[in-house]
Design a protein around this motif. Sequence first.
Motif, PDB file in Angstrom:
ATOM      1  N   ARG A  58       0.865  -1.179   0.000  1.00 45.35           N
ATOM      2  CA  ARG A  58       0.000   0.000   0.000  1.00 45.35           C
ATOM      3  C   ARG A  58       0.898   1.224   0.000  1.00 45.35           C
ATOM      4  O   ARG A  58       1.936   1.230   0.643  1.00 45.35           O
ATOM      5  N   TYR A  59       0.467   2.248  -0.683  1.00 43.65           N
ATOM      6  CA  TYR A  59       1.216   3.498  -0.701  1.00 43.65           C
ATOM      7  C   TYR A  59       0.813   4.330   0.513  1.00 43.65           C
ATOM      8  O   TYR A  59      -0.369   4.564   0.749  1.00 43.65           O
ATOM      9  N   ALA A  60       1.803   4.793   1.272  1.00 51.02           N
ATOM     10  CA  ALA A  60       1.542   5.597   2.461  1.00 51.02           C
ATOM     11  C   ALA A  60       1.180   7.035   2.100  1.00 51.02           C
ATOM     12  O   ALA A  60       0.493   7.708   2.849  1.00 51.02           O
ATOM     13  N   ASN A  61       1.642   7.477   0.924  1.00 51.80           N
ATOM     14  CA  ASN A  61       1.381   8.850   0.510  1.00 51.80           C
ATOM     15  C   ASN A  61       1.527   8.960  -1.012  1.00 51.80           C
ATOM     16  O   ASN A  61       1.996   8.033  -1.664  1.00 51.80           O
ATOM     17  N   VAL A  62       1.129  10.109  -1.534  1.00 51.59           N
ATOM     18  CA  VAL A  62       1.182  10.279  -2.992  1.00 51.59           C
ATOM     19  C   VAL A  62       2.605  10.369  -3.513  1.00 51.59           C
ATOM     20  O   VAL A  62       2.852  10.025  -4.665  1.00 51.59           O
ATOM     21  N   LYS A  63       3.531  10.783  -2.687  1.00 56.01           N
ATOM     22  CA  LYS A  63       4.929  10.853  -3.125  1.00 56.01           C
ATOM     23  C   LYS A  63       5.417   9.465  -3.542  1.00 56.01           C
ATOM     24  O   LYS A  63       6.047   9.309  -4.592  1.00 56.01           O
ATOM     25  N   GLU A  64       5.121   8.450  -2.739  1.00 58.30           N
ATOM     26  CA  GLU A  64       5.488   7.073  -3.069  1.00 58.30           C
ATOM     27  C   GLU A  64       4.762   6.608  -4.340  1.00 58.30           C
ATOM     28  O   GLU A  64       5.352   5.988  -5.215  1.00 58.30           O
ATOM     29  N   LEU A  65       3.463   6.892  -4.407  1.00 57.29           N
ATOM     30  CA  LEU A  65       2.657   6.511  -5.565  1.00 57.29           C
ATOM     31  C   LEU A  65       3.206   7.161  -6.834  1.00 57.29           C
ATOM     32  O   LEU A  65       3.433   6.483  -7.841  1.00 57.29           O
ATOM     33  N   PHE A  66       3.424   8.463  -6.785  1.00 55.61           N
ATOM     34  CA  PHE A  66       3.899   9.195  -7.963  1.00 55.61           C
ATOM     35  C   PHE A  66       5.279   8.718  -8.394  1.00 55.61           C
ATOM     36  O   PHE A  66       5.566   8.645  -9.593  1.00 55.61           O
ATOM     37  N   ALA A  67       6.146   8.377  -7.434  1.00 53.05           N
ATOM     38  CA  ALA A  67       7.491   7.890  -7.777  1.00 53.05           C
ATOM     39  C   ALA A  67       7.405   6.595  -8.578  1.00 53.05           C
ATOM     40  O   ALA A  67       8.125   6.427  -9.573  1.00 53.05           O
ATOM     41  N   LEU A 105      -2.272  12.271 -12.530  1.00 56.13           N
ATOM     42  CA  LEU A 105      -2.551  13.245 -13.585  1.00 56.13           C
ATOM     43  C   LEU A 105      -3.114  14.553 -13.038  1.00 56.13           C
ATOM     44  O   LEU A 105      -2.924  15.612 -13.644  1.00 56.13           O
ATOM     45  N   THR A 106      -3.816  14.491 -11.912  1.00 55.31           N
ATOM     46  CA  THR A 106      -4.389  15.703 -11.314  1.00 55.31           C
ATOM     47  C   THR A 106      -3.523  16.258 -10.187  1.00 55.31           C
ATOM     48  O   THR A 106      -3.888  17.256  -9.575  1.00 55.31           O
ATOM     49  N   ASP A 107      -2.401  15.587  -9.915  1.00 53.70           N
ATOM     50  CA  ASP A 107      -1.496  15.994  -8.830  1.00 53.70           C
ATOM     51  C   ASP A 107      -2.282  16.184  -7.540  1.00 53.70           C
ATOM     52  O   ASP A 107      -2.158  17.185  -6.842  1.00 53.70           O
ATOM     53  N   SER A 108      -3.118  15.196  -7.223  1.00 52.69           N
ATOM     54  CA  SER A 108      -3.981  15.274  -6.043  1.00 52.69           C
ATOM     55  C   SER A 108      -3.598  14.214  -5.019  1.00 52.69           C
ATOM     56  O   SER A 108      -3.181  13.117  -5.377  1.00 52.69           O
ATOM     57  N   ASP A 109      -3.766  14.554  -3.763  1.00 54.25           N
ATOM     58  CA  ASP A 109      -3.399  13.640  -2.687  1.00 54.25           C
ATOM     59  C   ASP A 109      -4.589  12.772  -2.280  1.00 54.25           C
ATOM     60  O   ASP A 109      -5.605  12.727  -2.970  1.00 54.25           O
ATOM     61  N   PHE A 110      -4.460  12.106  -1.134  1.00 49.89           N
ATOM     62  CA  PHE A 110      -5.493  11.187  -0.670  1.00 49.89           C
ATOM     63  C   PHE A 110      -6.449  11.830   0.330  1.00 49.89           C
ATOM     64  O   PHE A 110      -7.185  11.140   1.021  1.00 49.89           O
ATOM     65  N   SER A 111      -6.434  13.151   0.404  1.00 54.38           N
ATOM     66  CA  SER A 111      -7.404  13.862   1.241  1.00 54.38           C
ATOM     67  C   SER A 111      -8.764  13.841   0.538  1.00 54.38           C
ATOM     68  O   SER A 111      -8.859  13.444  -0.629  1.00 54.38           O
ATOM     69  N   LEU A 112      -9.797  14.287   1.220  1.00 55.84           N
ATOM     70  CA  LEU A 112     -11.111  14.364   0.576  1.00 55.84           C
ATOM     71  C   LEU A 112     -11.042  15.293  -0.637  1.00 55.84           C
ATOM     72  O   LEU A 112     -11.590  14.976  -1.694  1.00 55.84           O
ATOM     73  N   PHE A 121     -12.011  14.531 -12.464  1.00 53.79           N
ATOM     74  CA  PHE A 121     -11.219  14.238 -13.666  1.00 53.79           C
ATOM     75  C   PHE A 121     -11.737  12.974 -14.355  1.00 53.79           C
ATOM     76  O   PHE A 121     -11.896  12.935 -15.571  1.00 53.79           O
ATOM     77  N   THR A 122     -12.032  11.961 -13.573  1.00 53.64           N
ATOM     78  CA  THR A 122     -12.535  10.692 -14.108  1.00 53.64           C
ATOM     79  C   THR A 122     -13.944  10.848 -14.659  1.00 53.64           C
ATOM     80  O   THR A 122     -14.254  10.317 -15.737  1.00 53.64           O
ATOM     81  N   ALA A 123     -14.797  11.554 -13.944  1.00 54.10           N
ATOM     82  CA  ALA A 123     -16.209  11.678 -14.313  1.00 54.10           C
ATOM     83  C   ALA A 123     -16.395  12.264 -15.704  1.00 54.10           C
ATOM     84  O   ALA A 123     -17.380  11.959 -16.382  1.00 54.10           O
ATOM     85  N   LYS A 124     -15.455  13.076 -16.139  1.00 51.32           N
ATOM     86  CA  LYS A 124     -15.544  13.679 -17.475  1.00 51.32           C
ATOM     87  C   LYS A 124     -15.387  12.660 -18.592  1.00 51.32           C
ATOM     88  O   LYS A 124     -15.757  12.928 -19.725  1.00 51.32           O
ATOM     89  N   ARG A 125     -14.839  11.497 -18.275  1.00 49.53           N
ATOM     90  CA  ARG A 125     -14.556  10.480 -19.301  1.00 49.53           C
ATOM     91  C   ARG A 125     -15.599   9.363 -19.371  1.00 49.53           C
ATOM     92  O   ARG A 125     -15.572   8.571 -20.305  1.00 49.53           O
ATOM     93  N   VAL A 126     -16.459   9.265 -18.388  1.00 51.85           N
ATOM     94  CA  VAL A 126     -17.360   8.112 -18.338  1.00 51.85           C
ATOM     95  C   VAL A 126     -18.524   8.263 -19.318  1.00 51.85           C
ATOM     96  O   VAL A 126     -18.923   9.372 -19.654  1.00 51.85           O
ATOM     97  N   PRO A 127     -19.063   7.133 -19.770  1.00 52.63           N
ATOM     98  CA  PRO A 127     -20.095   7.178 -20.797  1.00 52.63           C
ATOM     99  C   PRO A 127     -21.518   7.465 -20.326  1.00 52.63           C
ATOM    100  O   PRO A 127     -22.399   7.638 -21.153  1.00 52.63           O
ATOM    101  N   SER A 128     -21.755   7.511 -18.991  1.00 51.78           N
ATOM    102  CA  SER A 128     -23.139   7.739 -18.554  1.00 51.78           C
ATOM    103  C   SER A 128     -23.193   8.304 -17.139  1.00 51.78           C
ATOM    104  O   SER A 128     -22.254   8.172 -16.352  1.00 51.78           O
ATOM    105  N   LEU A 129     -24.333   8.906 -16.832  1.00 49.48           N
ATOM    106  CA  LEU A 129     -24.573   9.429 -15.493  1.00 49.48           C
ATOM    107  C   LEU A 129     -24.586   8.300 -14.461  1.00 49.48           C
ATOM    108  O   LEU A 129     -24.096   8.467 -13.345  1.00 49.48           O
TER     109      LEU A 129
END
Length: 160
Positions: A58-67, A105-112, A121-129
């Motif tokens: 598991r990634y403890a933070n986005v720095k590890e994930l992004f690396a 891609l959004t340079d976002s962390d794991f906060s709310l 970012f994801t919702a813009k790509r999906v095919p339906s409501l």
Amino acid sequence: MVLTKTQTTASQVEILAKLYLEGKPAEISDETIAQLCDWLMDEFHQLPLNLQFSDYMRYANVKELFADIEQSHLWVSADSYDSSVYPNPIYGFIFQGMHDYDHYLTDSDFSLKGEIAAYNFTAKRVPSLEIQKILYSEIVLRSAAYLHLGHAADPKIVFP
């Protein structure tokens, strides 16, 4: 991934967490599930990463994930994709990899706030409501429940 309460109020987290925790599981049509799975498979084919399954990583933070992402690699933890909506666990695996890449891609962390940014970012790509609503439950509401409880909540999809 470990979610954090950074840059959000406790009341925002609590309100969204309660929507998830107290919500009744949504009824999702077979057609919507098939459409979701087809979309996830298309997303998977576009990922420029080597997704690797792990029972424990598991990634403890986005720095590890992004690396790792910058090295074209991503660990996907088994306990991160246990949603009951998918007919096959591979789709949850794909979802988690795609979602983590959207954090990058959004340079976002794991906060709310970071989870909401990744969701938008994801919702813009999906095919339906209907799929947007599923992803909102999976990304925003379930994350809020995690932040509120301090651990993962039982997986479900809710449409508040």
